[in-house]
Scaffold this active site. Structure first.
Site, PDB file in Angstrom:
ATOM      1  N   HIS A 254      11.630   1.061   1.031  1.00 13.52           N
ATOM      2  CA  HIS A 254      11.355  -0.352   1.518  1.00 13.52           C
ATOM      3  C   HIS A 254      12.519  -0.912   2.534  1.00 13.52           C
ATOM      4  O   HIS A 254      12.395  -2.151   2.766  1.00 13.52           O
ATOM      5  CB  HIS A 254      11.277  -1.109   0.263  1.00 13.52           C
ATOM      6  CG  HIS A 254      10.233  -0.982  -0.602  1.00 13.52           C
ATOM      7  ND1 HIS A 254       8.848  -0.458  -0.033  1.00 13.52           N
ATOM      8  CD2 HIS A 254       9.953  -0.822  -2.240  1.00 13.52           C
ATOM      9  CE1 HIS A 254       7.872  -0.631  -1.149  1.00 13.52           C
ATOM     10  NE2 HIS A 254       8.613  -0.683  -2.327  1.00 13.52           N
TER      11      HIS A 254
ATOM     12  N   ARG B 138      -3.894  -2.337  -9.256  1.00 10.75           N
ATOM     13  CA  ARG B 138      -4.128  -3.716  -9.959  1.00 10.75           C
ATOM     14  C   ARG B 138      -5.969  -3.673  -9.518  1.00 10.75           C
ATOM     15  O   ARG B 138      -6.728  -3.510 -10.160  1.00 10.75           O
ATOM     16  CB  ARG B 138      -3.249  -4.719  -9.477  1.00 10.75           C
ATOM     17  CG  ARG B 138      -3.795  -6.201 -10.241  1.00 10.75           C
ATOM     18  CD  ARG B 138      -2.881  -7.223  -9.564  1.00 10.75           C
ATOM     19  NE  ARG B 138      -3.244  -7.574  -8.163  1.00 10.75           N
ATOM     20  CZ  ARG B 138      -4.238  -8.137  -7.896  1.00 10.75           C
ATOM     21  NH1 ARG B 138      -4.785  -9.092  -8.688  1.00 10.75           N
ATOM     22  NH2 ARG B 138      -4.606  -8.378  -6.523  1.00 10.75           N
ATOM     23  N   LYS B 139      -6.110  -4.164  -8.118  1.00 15.16           N
ATOM     24  CA  LYS B 139      -7.316  -4.407  -7.897  1.00 15.16           C
ATOM     25  C   LYS B 139      -7.841  -3.533  -6.512  1.00 15.16           C
ATOM     26  O   LYS B 139      -8.859  -3.065  -6.485  1.00 15.16           O
ATOM     27  CB  LYS B 139      -7.387  -5.865  -7.462  1.00 15.16           C
ATOM     28  CG  LYS B 139      -8.723  -6.449  -7.749  1.00 15.16           C
ATOM     29  CD  LYS B 139      -8.784  -7.873  -7.814  1.00 15.16           C
ATOM     30  CE  LYS B 139     -10.055  -8.511  -7.988  1.00 15.16           C
ATOM     31  NZ  LYS B 139      -9.912 -10.053  -8.006  1.00 15.16           N
TER      32      LYS B 139
ATOM     33  N   SER C 165      -0.422  -9.898  -4.609  1.00 15.92           N
ATOM     34  CA  SER C 165       0.100  -8.418  -5.400  1.00 15.92           C
ATOM     35  C   SER C 165       1.428  -8.404  -5.972  1.00 15.92           C
ATOM     36  O   SER C 165       1.664  -8.076  -7.177  1.00 15.92           O
ATOM     37  CB  SER C 165       0.029  -7.371  -4.289  1.00 15.92           C
ATOM     38  OG  SER C 165      -0.069  -6.038  -5.030  1.00 15.92           O
TER      39      SER C 165
ATOM     40  N   GLY D  84       0.742  -1.426   0.121  1.00 21.80           N
ATOM     41  CA  GLY D  84       0.217  -0.145  -0.047  1.00 21.80           C
ATOM     42  C   GLY D  84       0.609   1.144   0.063  1.00 21.80           C
ATOM     43  O   GLY D  84       0.518   2.118   0.453  1.00 21.80           O
TER      44      GLY D  84
ATOM     45  N   THR E 166       1.941   3.303  -2.502  1.00 22.36           N
ATOM     46  CA  THR E 166       1.490   4.067  -3.549  1.00 22.36           C
ATOM     47  C   THR E 166       0.271   4.929  -2.929  1.00 22.36           C
ATOM     48  O   THR E 166       0.405   6.468  -2.811  1.00 22.36           O
ATOM     49  CB  THR E 166       1.037   3.455  -4.703  1.00 22.36           C
ATOM     50  OG1 THR E 166       2.076   2.532  -5.090  1.00 22.36           O
ATOM     51  CG2 THR E 166       0.629   4.645  -5.792  1.00 22.36           C
ATOM     52  N   TRP E 167      -0.478   4.209  -2.224  1.00 21.32           N
ATOM     53  CA  TRP E 167      -1.719   4.957  -1.504  1.00 21.32           C
ATOM     54  C   TRP E 167      -1.374   5.705  -0.127  1.00 21.32           C
ATOM     55  O   TRP E 167      -1.459   6.856  -0.155  1.00 21.32           O
ATOM     56  CB  TRP E 167      -2.624   3.650  -0.945  1.00 21.32           C
ATOM     57  CG  TRP E 167      -3.946   4.219  -0.686  1.00 21.32           C
ATOM     58  CD1 TRP E 167      -4.420   5.259  -0.752  1.00 21.32           C
ATOM     59  CD2 TRP E 167      -4.806   3.228   0.148  1.00 21.32           C
ATOM     60  NE1 TRP E 167      -5.815   5.179  -0.106  1.00 21.32           N
ATOM     61  CE2 TRP E 167      -6.125   4.027   0.464  1.00 21.32           C
ATOM     62  CE3 TRP E 167      -4.751   1.780   0.605  1.00 21.32           C
ATOM     63  CZ2 TRP E 167      -7.209   3.528   1.160  1.00 21.32           C
ATOM     64  CZ3 TRP E 167      -6.062   1.564   1.383  1.00 21.32           C
ATOM     65  CH2 TRP E 167      -7.056   2.445   1.626  1.00 21.32           C
TER      66      TRP E 167
HETATM   67  P1  A3P Z   1      -3.248  -5.243  -5.419  1.00 25.89           P
HETATM   68  O1  A3P Z   1      -2.134  -6.002  -6.345  1.00 25.89           O
HETATM   69  O2  A3P Z   1      -3.733  -6.377  -4.611  1.00 25.89           O
HETATM   70  O3  A3P Z   1      -4.438  -4.524  -6.098  1.00 25.89           O
HETATM   71  P2  A3P Z   1       2.541  -0.727  -3.365  1.00 25.89           P
HETATM   72  O4  A3P Z   1       1.879   0.503  -3.593  1.00 25.89           O
HETATM   73  O5  A3P Z   1       2.946  -1.171  -2.133  1.00 25.89           O
HETATM   74  O6  A3P Z   1       3.129  -1.268  -4.545  1.00 25.89           O
HETATM   75  O7  A3P Z   1       1.186  -1.850  -3.088  1.00 25.89           O
HETATM   76  C1  A3P Z   1       0.515  -2.103  -4.416  1.00 25.89           C
HETATM   77  C2  A3P Z   1      -1.128  -2.549  -3.942  1.00 25.89           C
HETATM   78  O8  A3P Z   1      -1.749  -1.250  -3.544  1.00 25.89           O
HETATM   79  C3  A3P Z   1      -1.814  -3.060  -5.090  1.00 25.89           C
HETATM   80  O9  A3P Z   1      -2.550  -4.064  -4.469  1.00 25.89           O
HETATM   81  C4  A3P Z   1      -2.379  -1.950  -5.474  1.00 25.89           C
HETATM   82  O10 A3P Z   1      -3.793  -2.053  -6.576  1.00 25.89           O
HETATM   83  C5  A3P Z   1      -2.772  -1.007  -4.275  1.00 25.89           C
HETATM   84  N1  A3P Z   1      -3.150   0.180  -4.551  1.00 25.89           N
HETATM   85  C6  A3P Z   1      -2.676   1.266  -5.239  1.00 25.89           C
HETATM   86  N2  A3P Z   1      -3.391   2.341  -4.962  1.00 25.89           N
HETATM   87  C7  A3P Z   1      -4.164   1.994  -4.159  1.00 25.89           C
HETATM   88  C8  A3P Z   1      -5.280   3.064  -3.424  1.00 25.89           C
HETATM   89  N3  A3P Z   1      -5.284   4.315  -3.891  1.00 25.89           N
HETATM   90  N4  A3P Z   1      -6.106   2.432  -2.715  1.00 25.89           N
HETATM   91  C9  A3P Z   1      -6.120   1.170  -2.465  1.00 25.89           C
HETATM   92  N5  A3P Z   1      -5.172   0.188  -2.831  1.00 25.89           N
HETATM   93  C10 A3P Z   1      -4.275   0.773  -3.722  1.00 25.89           C
END
Ligand code: A3P
Length: 300
Positions: A107, A262-263, A137, A50, A52-53
């Site tokens: 990380h 992705r999802k 993921s 999470g 990016t979020w």
């Molecule tokens: P999924 O592959 O399960 O969809 P990171 O940012 O650490 O690389 O993590 C990526 C995961 O966070 C992915 O999960 C991605 O879809 C999800 N993600 C990215 N943006 C998000 C958002 N705004 N809200 C919720 N989940 C998010």
């Protein structure tokens, strides 16, 4: 250093953790040399939890008086370009002119953070995620990375076996998570430990919690004006995925931006892991986290 191949790419073991070859030198350099400022904010995570979020949320919280949601840099710039990685090989953060406070991400495990980060008053926010979803993921991401249409699919069983042995980028995940978990218990004013699932459940509460922790609490007037809701909508998966910059054709860190979205759900592991994989992972979680009172939501 001990070496392993993951999807054909080399990883090296350094002081208890696996680091991708392309990040190896820059990680050690960040570990030795990064000098934190007292008001720095560092967003930490194990990959695919999470990150990016969290970057989008914290950027929006601390810059909310600077940009209206309709004018947010997030509409045009991927969060990874707004909040650079400390261990980025291009040392991109040295080229960014920051507004205050400086926002970084990493990380790197807590165990490898520079002494300057650990001893300064800089703040750390860690985002964790239930390891089954994190794994799925990570698997999808690795299958697509670096967006090569001819890439061989990554064998799920083999990838899972390595993950459960701690062999993955920044792994073992349990030592990564526990490093920040223990540090957050020792220094709750310095380290905030979040869970992806909690954010999914109640994002408004968690935006306020983040803002307060970081020293940018919302005023009553801001709450009345709906600023918290504006940030939660701006940073929602549905919105962010559809920003132009996050569609195919835009690249950040050598990766197509669409790969970061992705999802965005909790529990997708149920669609991919076999019962024996689930059993192995549940045992592992109990063994590693049980005594630390750390649980992850694993809806059945
Ligand atoms: P999924 O592959 O399960 O969809 P990171 O940012 O650490 O690389 O993590 C990526 C995961 O966070 C992915 O999960 C991605 O879809 C999800 N993600 C990215 N943006 C998000 C958002 N705004 N809200 C919720 N989940 C998010």
């Amino acid at each position: 250093n001990e070496k392993e191949l993951i999807n054909g790419k080399p990883y090296y073991y350094h002081q208890g953790f696996w680091i991708a070859e392309f990040l190896f030198r820059s990680t050690i350099s960040a570990q030795r040399n990064f000098v934190a400022h007292e008001d720095d904010i560092i967003l930490a995570s194990c990959p695919k939890s999470g990150t990016t979020w969290l970057k989008a949320l914290v950027f929006s919280i601390v810059n909310r008086t600077r940009f209206a949601p309709t004018d947010s840099p997030l509409l045009k710039v991927n969060p990874h370009d707004l909040v650079p990685f400390l261990e980025s090989p291009s040392r991109i953060f040295e080229k960014i002119v920051f507004d205050q406070p400086r926002l970084f991400s990493t990380h790197m495990p807590h165990q490898l953070l520079s002494l300057s980060i650990k001893t300064s008053d800089s703040k750390i926010v860690y985002i964790s995620r239930n390891p089954m979803d994190q794994f799925i993921s990570y698997w999808f991401y690795t299958c697509k990375f670096p967006n090569d249409p001819n890439a061989e699919p990554v064998d799920l069983e083999d990838f899972f076996d390595k993950f459960c042995r701690g062999i993955h980028n920044s792994g073992p995940f349990w030592d990564h998570v526990l490093g920040y978990w223990k540090a957050s218990l020792e220094r709750p004013h310095k380290i905030l430990f979040l869970k992806y699932e909690e954010l999914k459940k109640d994002i408004g509460f968690n935006i306020k919690r983040l803002a307060k922790f970081l020293g940018f609490p919302f005023s009553e007037e801001e709450e009345r004006r709906g600023v918290v809701e504006e940030i939660s909508t701006l940073c929602s998966f549905e919105k962010m995925k559809n920003f132009d910059v996050n569609k195919n054709g835009h690249w950040t860190l050598g990766i197509s931006n669409s790969l970061f979205f992705r999802k965005g759900e909790v529990g997708d592991w149920k669609n991919f892991l076999t019962p024996s994989m689930v059993e192995r992972m549940e045992k592992l979680l109990q063994e590693k986290f049980g005594e630390h009172n750390l649980t992850f939501e694993l809806p059945d």
